[in-house]
Design a protein around this motif. Sequence first.
Motif, PDB file in Angstrom:
ATOM      1  N   GLU B 102       0.746  -1.197  -0.076  1.00 47.49           N
ATOM      2  CA  GLU B 102       0.126  -0.141   0.009  1.00 47.49           C
ATOM      3  C   GLU B 102       0.906   1.400  -0.012  1.00 47.49           C
ATOM      4  OE1 GLU B 102      -3.895  -1.672   2.317  1.00 47.49           O
ATOM      5  OE2 GLU B 102      -2.661  -0.246   3.293  1.00 47.49           O
ATOM      6  N   THR B 103       2.060   1.161   0.757  1.00 45.46           N
ATOM      7  CA  THR B 103       2.860   2.467   0.542  1.00 45.46           C
ATOM      8  C   THR B 103       3.312   2.743  -0.657  1.00 45.46           C
ATOM      9  OG1 THR B 103       3.431   2.160   2.944  1.00 45.46           O
ATOM     10  CG2 THR B 103       4.686   3.516   1.935  1.00 45.46           C
ATOM     11  N   ALA B 104       4.079   1.415  -1.366  1.00 45.30           N
ATOM     12  CA  ALA B 104       4.333   1.612  -2.620  1.00 45.30           C
ATOM     13  C   ALA B 104       3.334   2.259  -3.648  1.00 45.30           C
ATOM     14  CB  ALA B 104       5.032   0.478  -3.092  1.00 45.30           C
ATOM     15  N   GLU B 105       2.240   1.838  -3.465  1.00 49.71           N
ATOM     16  CA  GLU B 105       1.011   2.301  -4.453  1.00 49.71           C
ATOM     17  C   GLU B 105       0.689   3.674  -4.044  1.00 49.71           C
ATOM     18  OE1 GLU B 105      -1.949  -0.698  -3.475  1.00 49.71           O
ATOM     19  OE2 GLU B 105      -1.237  -2.295  -5.007  1.00 49.71           O
ATOM     20  N   LYS B 106       0.603   3.928  -2.929  1.00 49.55           N
ATOM     21  CA  LYS B 106       0.584   5.313  -2.567  1.00 49.55           C
ATOM     22  C   LYS B 106       1.552   6.480  -3.144  1.00 49.55           C
ATOM     23  CE  LYS B 106      -0.814   7.739   1.879  1.00 49.55           C
ATOM     24  NZ  LYS B 106      -2.216   7.760   1.930  1.00 49.55           N
ATOM     25  N   ILE B 107       2.823   5.966  -3.122  1.00 52.40           N
ATOM     26  CA  ILE B 107       3.770   6.617  -3.417  1.00 52.40           C
ATOM     27  C   ILE B 107       3.702   7.002  -4.952  1.00 52.40           C
ATOM     28  CG2 ILE B 107       6.391   6.939  -3.867  1.00 52.40           C
ATOM     29  CD1 ILE B 107       6.638   5.503  -0.948  1.00 52.40           C
ATOM     30  N   VAL B 108       3.302   5.821  -5.524  1.00 50.76           N
ATOM     31  CA  VAL B 108       3.126   5.938  -6.919  1.00 50.76           C
ATOM     32  C   VAL B 108       2.089   6.622  -7.562  1.00 50.76           C
ATOM     33  CG1 VAL B 108       2.462   4.238  -8.873  1.00 50.76           C
ATOM     34  CG2 VAL B 108       4.299   3.279  -7.487  1.00 50.76           C
ATOM     35  N   ASN B 109       1.092   6.733  -6.584  1.00 53.00           N
ATOM     36  CA  ASN B 109       0.000   7.413  -6.890  1.00 53.00           C
ATOM     37  C   ASN B 109       0.107   8.992  -6.803  1.00 53.00           C
ATOM     38  OD1 ASN B 109      -1.636   5.523  -7.962  1.00 53.00           O
ATOM     39  ND2 ASN B 109      -2.146   4.922  -6.022  1.00 53.00           N
ATOM     40  N   GLU B 110       0.638   9.226  -5.679  1.00 51.97           N
ATOM     41  CA  GLU B 110       0.837  10.657  -5.221  1.00 51.97           C
ATOM     42  C   GLU B 110       2.157  11.448  -5.596  1.00 51.97           C
ATOM     43  OE1 GLU B 110      -0.344  11.396  -1.103  1.00 51.97           O
ATOM     44  OE2 GLU B 110      -1.864   9.648  -1.303  1.00 51.97           O
ATOM     45  N   ILE B 111       2.993  10.858  -6.175  1.00 51.17           N
ATOM     46  CA  ILE B 111       4.477  11.371  -6.521  1.00 51.17           C
ATOM     47  C   ILE B 111       4.915  11.199  -7.928  1.00 51.17           C
ATOM     48  CG2 ILE B 111       6.886  11.743  -5.719  1.00 51.17           C
ATOM     49  CD1 ILE B 111       4.880  11.925  -3.171  1.00 51.17           C
ATOM     50  N   ARG B 112       5.153  12.241  -8.512  1.00 55.74           N
ATOM     51  CA  ARG B 112       5.617  11.876  -9.957  1.00 55.74           C
ATOM     52  C   ARG B 112       7.161  11.381  -9.822  1.00 55.74           C
ATOM     53  NH1 ARG B 112       5.238  16.740 -11.151  1.00 55.74           N
ATOM     54  NH2 ARG B 112       7.523  17.144 -11.195  1.00 55.74           N
ATOM     55  N   LEU B 113       7.265  10.001 -10.484  1.00 55.47           N
ATOM     56  CA  LEU B 113       8.428   9.434  -9.999  1.00 55.47           C
ATOM     57  C   LEU B 113       9.346   9.566 -11.527  1.00 55.47           C
ATOM     58  CD1 LEU B 113       7.136   6.426  -8.424  1.00 55.47           C
ATOM     59  CD2 LEU B 113       8.392   8.144  -7.430  1.00 55.47           C
ATOM     60  N   ASP B 114      10.509   9.670 -11.377  1.00 55.60           N
ATOM     61  CA  ASP B 114      11.377   9.443 -12.650  1.00 55.60           C
ATOM     62  C   ASP B 114      11.841   7.879 -12.845  1.00 55.60           C
ATOM     63  OD1 ASP B 114      12.333  12.270 -11.124  1.00 55.60           O
ATOM     64  OD2 ASP B 114      12.383  12.304 -13.565  1.00 55.60           O
ATOM     65  N   VAL B 115      12.036   7.156 -11.711  1.00 57.02           N
ATOM     66  CA  VAL B 115      12.407   5.698 -11.684  1.00 57.02           C
ATOM     67  C   VAL B 115      11.930   5.095 -10.740  1.00 57.02           C
ATOM     68  CG1 VAL B 115      14.277   4.149 -12.049  1.00 57.02           C
ATOM     69  CG2 VAL B 115      14.671   6.660 -13.036  1.00 57.02           C
ATOM     70  N   ILE B 116      11.308   3.879 -11.227  1.00 56.86           N
ATOM     71  CA  ILE B 116      11.019   2.607 -10.113  1.00 56.86           C
ATOM     72  C   ILE B 116      11.894   1.521 -10.412  1.00 56.86           C
ATOM     73  CG2 ILE B 116       9.254   1.192  -9.106  1.00 56.86           C
ATOM     74  CD1 ILE B 116       6.975   2.823 -10.597  1.00 56.86           C
ATOM     75  N   ARG B 117      12.784   1.303  -9.513  1.00 59.84           N
ATOM     76  CA  ARG B 117      13.831   0.183  -9.395  1.00 59.84           C
ATOM     77  C   ARG B 117      13.797  -0.965  -8.314  1.00 59.84           C
ATOM     78  NH1 ARG B 117      17.161  -2.997  -7.925  1.00 59.84           N
ATOM     79  NH2 ARG B 117      16.821  -2.056  -5.910  1.00 59.84           N
ATOM     80  N   GLY B 118      13.428  -2.019  -8.781  1.00 57.55           N
ATOM     81  CA  GLY B 118      13.197  -3.093  -7.872  1.00 57.55           C
ATOM     82  C   GLY B 118      13.473  -4.394  -8.488  1.00 57.55           C
ATOM     83  N   ASN B 119      13.363  -5.494  -7.884  1.00 63.22           N
ATOM     84  CA  ASN B 119      13.315  -6.929  -8.552  1.00 63.22           C
ATOM     85  C   ASN B 119      12.079  -7.106  -9.313  1.00 63.22           C
ATOM     86  OD1 ASN B 119      11.572  -8.043  -6.575  1.00 63.22           O
ATOM     87  ND2 ASN B 119      13.259  -8.461  -5.199  1.00 63.22           N
ATOM     88  N   ILE B 120      11.976  -8.208  -9.947  1.00 68.30           N
ATOM     89  CA  ILE B 120      10.726  -8.560 -10.677  1.00 68.30           C
ATOM     90  C   ILE B 120       9.540  -8.718  -9.988  1.00 68.30           C
ATOM     91  CG2 ILE B 120      11.513 -11.002 -10.789  1.00 68.30           C
ATOM     92  CD1 ILE B 120       9.837  -9.012 -13.740  1.00 68.30           C
ATOM     93  N   SER B 121       9.662  -9.329  -8.604  1.00 66.76           N
ATOM     94  CA  SER B 121       8.584  -9.462  -8.021  1.00 66.76           C
ATOM     95  C   SER B 121       7.845  -8.173  -7.311  1.00 66.76           C
ATOM     96  CB  SER B 121       9.091 -10.273  -6.799  1.00 66.76           C
ATOM     97  OG  SER B 121       8.286 -11.064  -6.286  1.00 66.76           O
ATOM     98  N   GLU B 122       8.701  -7.262  -6.967  1.00 62.13           N
ATOM     99  CA  GLU B 122       8.259  -5.987  -6.455  1.00 62.13           C
ATOM    100  C   GLU B 122       7.693  -5.246  -7.533  1.00 62.13           C
ATOM    101  OE1 GLU B 122      12.199  -5.882  -3.157  1.00 62.13           O
ATOM    102  OE2 GLU B 122      12.144  -4.899  -5.062  1.00 62.13           O
TER     103      GLU B 122
END
Lengths: 273, 273, 273
Positions: B102-122
């Motif tokens: 939920e925190t990841a989703e909240k950040i994705v929804n509320e912040i304009r991101l330049d990059v999301i970096r994670g492993n395939i699962s994330e």
Amino acid sequence: MFKECFDNVREKSPLVHNITNYVTVNDVANIILAAGASPIMSDEPEDVEDITSICGGLNINIGTLHKSSIEGMLRAGKKSNELGHVVLLDPVGAGASKLRTETAEKIVNEIRLDVIRGNISEIKTIANGIGTTHGVDADVNDKVTDENLDEAVSFVKNLADRMGCIIAITGAIDLVADKDKCYVIRNGRKEMSSITGTGCQLSGLMTAFLIANPNAKLEAAAAAVCAMGVAGEIGWSYMKEHEGNSTYRNRIIDAIFNMDGDMLERYAKYEIK
Amino acid sequence: MFKECFDNVREKSPLVHNITNYVTVNDVANIILAAGASPIMSDEPEDVEDITSICGGLNINIGTLHKSSIEGMLRAGKKSNELGHVVLLDPVGAGASKLRTETAEKIVNEIRLDVIRGNISEIKTIANGIGTTHGVDADVNDKVTDENLDEAVSFVKNLADRMGCIIAITGAIDLVADKDKCYVIRNGRKEMSSITGTGCQLSGLMTAFLIANPNAKLEAAAAAVCAMGVAGEIGWSYMKEHEGNSTYRNRIIDAIFNMDGDMLERYAKYEIK
Amino acid sequence: MFKECFDNVREKSPLVHNITNYVTVNDVANIILAAGASPIMSDEPEDVEDITSICGGLNINIGTLHKSSIEGMLRAGKKSNELGHVVLLDPVGAGASKLRTETAEKIVNEIRLDVIRGNISEIKTIANGIGTTHGVDADVNDKVTDENLDEAVSFVKNLADRMGCIIAITGAIDLVADKDKCYVIRNGRKEMSSITGTGCQLSGLMTAFLIANPNAKLEAAAAAVCAMGVAGEIGWSYMKEHEGNSTYRNRIIDAIFNMDGDMLERYAKYEIK
């Protein structure tokens, strides 16, 4: 037996939930990885139940407490109990402050523990409800020695009986006991105490051993203590004259990384009392 | 191109604001310094806006969440957006718990991101709103391989398009893509996964690369991935037989310290799809 | 004199209470141990008074503030004052944010300090109530150099007089002064600034030196600065070509581990102004 305990860690690669202090947390994570297991850290009360549910066991270390992490410890512990997971308590600094002593006691009273692992001072605090603790290191007057060994073995077996869990007291001589049987372990080096967090690392490692060996918890706990001590010996053997505690820390974790069940079996020095 | 990306980091020495987990934070700071940039850490909601204002960009890592740090992430992210700063999200353990997802989703929804970096699962968790995560490591079934490469490249390009930002999926094969172009990177070594926080380190390093290369963000992100992988290869080449993951951690950061744009260019192994 | 200062640390093995940032805390603990002293970390307001009571002194570092840790700093500081313990403030990033500047000022106003140790930018912030800080590193325009040395010495002596405590400004040239006497120290290497936390480590080490030398605090503070600088020189002398800041960190702590009063005396480079 110790061989299988370690081999099981590498084979099963258990996921260990750690609620641990922010001082030594990185080394705890790396030593768990070194043994072939996987660490995950989470102390936020709203996160811990989900995290502990995907893990095989829980390592609770009270080295730096916060009000919210105490709640996290209790919630994670209860969830782990519900799920039948292994739970280990490392009561760092119990006896050194009211908050630490009371938190350790609260955890002991509210959570069903598989192992309590600490130095003699911390363990005596839990045993007595009183105790003297010089910071987070053991009070010198309390050390387990060859002179007081039989007495110490009786103490730890009785405590294990009373607490209903395995008690591991680490120091120059380590004791790992349930009510019937005590491993007296003589691996390790005195220089390990000049590194912050070798105890915390052992608690993380031991939790991985316990998860991977559910039917032989006493042996698994003792095997983890031997593994840490053997790593301390191997790590030291590679030390150069100008190197000190910071490099030694790396060499110990490296030694776990390169250790297998056979090496552990070969170098473990213990007797059973 | 990668040469210039790295050289710009050393020349401009960007200041990177990190809100990151307490497990690997020291290594994140040291790898940012190793590349010639400067780290600053702050997660307290009342502190983050001032701190992010004096920095060039923000690295948000959700590896150990606290209620107050979540608020800090959102406030820092919004302030960064206001100022036109680079923002990177490392959604550590998204999918492993409700709070993380939920925190990841909240950040994705509320912040304009330049990059999301994670492993395939994330990354899949973010893509699907669902997902399976084994702790903080990638779910084995999801790995990017030569067999599923084309499919994976399509997936990451589509996701980049949908999210409106660069997506970096790291693993044995790394993918760094915007909607039109995907770098497929084959640097690094499998032993890097036995160190805690190589992903976190990469996120910090990548944020420095992004700040220093505002007009070539995709290349900068890919260059950072290659730099980390090359460091893993160089670091490994200096490993002695008795050394393990703890020393390897040092050697990787050391390799970044000694790397320059020319070396990166020479050793980078990638194709563009 | 410096010889005795260090020897006293090894002989008395003081217990140091640290309320410090989560970025460099592990290195702070290990360098305190390397010098023969003992660290304990605690920032929870309900824990700090008990913990500081069993210690000989307190090291307050504001590198990563939380609301609750600020309260912990104040409560621990007041308790330390009550008990006549040594208190050191490391105002990391004062000037970089309102919260940091205000917290540093609050501590300066409410706690009787023995030493304030920071870079020139942080110290000027405290001196002026204003200041420019580029992240947590010193503002380049403020550097102490041979050209502005006399002026800097006057500044630091005056500030020590005004604050009623020892002021230590560290950088390429270090100044450690009370109102009458200023140690101008030229140990150390520029590469130390590419490691996160050498300043934090020095603050922890200095607190141990102060506790062990209650009747010679100025000399003890200067000796700690020299010890850190000498460790930086010795550590560097063992660096191999492929090694960088991460290994250098270990080598510096290792050098403290292997240092004694005689070595410190021999390599210390300072004049008194």
